[in-house]
Motif scaffolding. Structure first.
Motif, PDB file in Angstrom:
ATOM      1  N   ASN A 148     -44.239  58.380  75.350  1.00  0.00           N
ATOM      2  CA  ASN A 148     -43.895  58.479  73.929  1.00  0.00           C
ATOM      3  C   ASN A 148     -42.451  58.141  73.594  1.00  0.00           C
ATOM      4  OD1 ASN A 148     -42.503  60.714  74.860  1.00  0.00           O
ATOM      5  ND2 ASN A 148     -43.602  62.220  73.624  1.00  0.00           N
ATOM      6  N   GLU A 153     -42.705  53.283  75.649  1.00  0.00           N
ATOM      7  CA  GLU A 153     -43.927  53.035  74.884  1.00  0.00           C
ATOM      8  C   GLU A 153     -44.044  51.543  74.572  1.00  0.00           C
ATOM      9  OE1 GLU A 153     -46.084  55.616  71.841  1.00  0.00           O
ATOM     10  OE2 GLU A 153     -44.841  54.333  70.559  1.00  0.00           O
ATOM     11  N   GLU A 191     -50.074  59.742  72.896  1.00  0.00           N
ATOM     12  CA  GLU A 191     -48.660  59.614  73.246  1.00  0.00           C
ATOM     13  C   GLU A 191     -48.180  60.899  73.920  1.00  0.00           C
ATOM     14  OE1 GLU A 191     -46.512  57.042  69.889  1.00  0.00           O
ATOM     15  OE2 GLU A 191     -47.783  58.621  69.031  1.00  0.00           O
TER      16      GLU A 191
END
Length: 284
Positions: A148, A153, A191
Motif C-alpha cells: 500500500n 504499489e 492494499e
C-alpha cells in the motif's frame, strides 16, 4: 554469534521527537555534516531490513570490515519508515533497505534529507499464489494483494500490467495507483502494508510481494514466483543511504567500497541464487 540489535516500533516516538527537534534547527540539520575525523574510530551504525540487507551487512562485518579498519554495527528494523527517521534524527549513521523511487517519495512527504550513496542489489518484485499455478489461472472475481505504499504499489501495478492482468493509463509512472487502472479485468485488490503481504497469501488468490519479505516468508522468488520483475534496466536497486552531508564520512565511504566488492558479489550470488542479484554502482 552475531550481535544484531533488533529495534521495535517502540522507537517510533523517539524518532518522531528527534525529527521535531531537527525542524527547530539542531545540530542534525543537513548543513551540519559530521566531523569525519572525530567519528573515524566510532562504530558505523547502519539500520537495515533483516533479509537480505542485514545479512549482507553482517557478511561484511564478519569477513571484511576488520581488515578494512571499519567498526560496523547493524540494527535491524522490520518496517520501511523507522530506518529513515532514525537516520534523519541521528540515532543511526546510515541505512540500507530502500530504492530511489521510495526514498524520493519519503523525503517529499516527511521533509527528510536522506540521500543515496551506492547501489548494492536488486530484489525482484514477484507475484505469488498458493491457489493457482500460473498467471493464466488468475480470473475475474479473484483478489490480488498489493503493497500500500506509493512506490511499491506503483511497482506492483506495473508488474501486473506487464503480465496482462490489468491495463494502466498510458504514460503512468512509478507512482501508479489503483485509480490509474483502466481495466481491472474483473480483479479485486487488497492494499496492505508491504511487510504483511506474505501473511495474506492464504486469504487472497495472489499477492505481489517485495523480494526481501518473500525471502523472510521462506519463499524463493526465483522458484516460487508466478512472475518476477526483469532485472535489466530496473530502477529499483537497493542502496546504502545517509543523511545529506554525511556522504563523505570516511566510514561511510569505506562501507560503500566493501558493499561493492567482489566478495559481496559472490556472497549475494551464492546465497540468494537469483532471488537477489548484485546491482553495483553509483546511486541516484
Amino acid at each position: 554469534m552475531r550481535k544484531n540489535i533488533k529495534l521495535t516500533a517502540g522507537i517510533a516516538a523517539t524518532a518522531a521527537l528527534a525529527l521535531g527537534l531537527t525542524a527547530c534547527g539542531t545540530s542534525s540539520d543537513p548543513s551540519s555534516a559530521k566531523d569525519s575525523a572525530g567519528a573515524a574510530d566510532k562504530p558505523l551504525v547502519v539500520a537495515a531490513s533483516p533479509t537480505p540487507h542485514a545479512d549482507i551487512l553482517n557478511f561484511v562485518k564478519d569477513n571484511l570490515a576488520e581488515k578494512a579498519g571499519l567498526k560496523l554495527e547493524v540494527k535491524e528494523f522490520t518496517d520501511y519508515v523507522l530506518p529513515n527517521t532514525a537516520t534523519e534524527s541521528g540515532q543511526v549513521d546510515a541505512n540500507f533497505f530502500q530504492h530511489k523511487p521510495y526514498l524520493d517519495d519519503f523525503n517529499k512527504k516527511n521533509n527528510t534529507h536522506i540521500v543515496p550513496v551506492v547501489n548494492v542489489h536488486l530484489e525482484p518484485l514477484g507475484l505469488y499464489s498458493k491457489k493457482v499455478k500460473s498467471v493464466k489461472d488468475i480470473k475475474a472475481g479473484q483478489t490480488v494483494a498489493v503493497p500500500n505504499d506509493t512506490t511499491n504499489e506503483g511497482r506492483a501495478l506495473h508488474l501486473l500490467a506487464d503480465n496482462g492482468l490489468i491495463t494502466l493509463k498510458s504514460g503512468v509512472g512509478t507512482d501508479a495507483k489503483l485509480s490509474d487502472i483502466t481495466d481491472k479485468k474483473g480483479l479485486e485488490f487488497k492494499e496492505l502494508e508491504a511487510a504483511t503481504v506474505p501473511r495474506a497469501l492464504n486469504d487472497v488468490d495472489a499477492a505481489v510481494i517485495n523480494g526481501n519479505y518473500a525471502i523472510e516468508a521462506e519463499l524463493s522468488p526465483a522458484k516460487d514466483a508466478l512472475v518476477l520483475e526483469k532485472a535489466e534496466g530496473n530502477p529499483y536497486a537497493n542502496f546504502l543511504a545517509v543523511k545529506e552531508g554525511d556522504e563523505k564520512d570516511a566510514r561511510v565511504q569505506k562501507l560503500a567500497e566493501l558493499l561493492n566488492s567482489p566478495e559481496v558479489k559472490k556472497y549475494i550470488e551464492d546465497t540468494y541464487k537469483g532471488s537477489v542479484v548484485p546491482a553495483f554502482g553509483a546511486a541516484g
